[in-house]
Design an enzyme around this catalytic site. Structure first.
Site, short mmCIF file in Angstrom:
data_model
loop_
_atom_site.label_atom_id
_atom_site.label_comp_id
_atom_site.label_asym_id
_atom_site.label_seq_id
_atom_site.Cartn_x
_atom_site.Cartn_y
_atom_site.Cartn_z
N CYS A 3 0.87 -1.18 0.00
CA CYS A 3 0.00 0.00 0.00
C CYS A 3 0.90 1.23 0.00
O CYS A 3 2.08 1.14 -0.33
CB CYS A 3 -0.99 -0.01 1.17
SG CYS A 3 -0.24 0.28 2.78
N ARG A 4 0.38 2.36 0.37
CA ARG A 4 1.16 3.60 0.33
C ARG A 4 2.28 3.59 1.37
O ARG A 4 3.42 3.90 1.07
CB ARG A 4 0.23 4.80 0.56
CG ARG A 4 0.94 6.14 0.53
CD ARG A 4 -0.06 7.30 0.69
NE ARG A 4 0.65 8.52 0.94
CZ ARG A 4 1.00 8.96 2.15
NH1 ARG A 4 0.69 8.25 3.21
NH2 ARG A 4 1.65 10.10 2.29
#
Length: 101
Positions: A63-64
């Site tokens: 994810c980020r």
């Protein structure tokens, strides 16, 4: 929960290891690029996608920053899947990226 750093993942990719990468970010985030070979499954779609995952394979979730992918890993591990969280997420990824959706 098992973890991998972006650098460790990049090294595995350079060695040609067969990896199962899943990017759980939202559509607008992957539009900015994702790791080559990663499959995009937004976090909120993981529960309905579980039956398509193989419990014998190990998946690396991205994810980020590593927070959302960490939650996905905990959820999947609780359901018998092998999941690894990429800590630091795309914020710390320095390898190649490809155009997302």
């Amino acid at each position: 929960m098992k973890e991998i750093t972006p650098k460790e993942l990049e090294e595995k990719m350079e060695k040609g290891e067969v990896l199962h990468l899943i990017d759980v970010r939202e559509d607008d985030e992957v539009a900015n690029g994702m790791i080559p070979g990663a499959k995009h499954i937004p976090m909120n779609q993981i529960p309905e996608y579980m039956d398509k995952l193989d419990k014998d394979k190990e998946y690396i979730f991205i994810c980020r920053s590593g927070g959302r992918s960490g939650h996905v890993c905990q959820f999947l591990e609780a359901n018998g899947y092998k999941a690894i969280n990429m800590v630091g997420g795309m914020l710390e990824w320095n390898g190649d990226i490809v155009s997302g959706k």
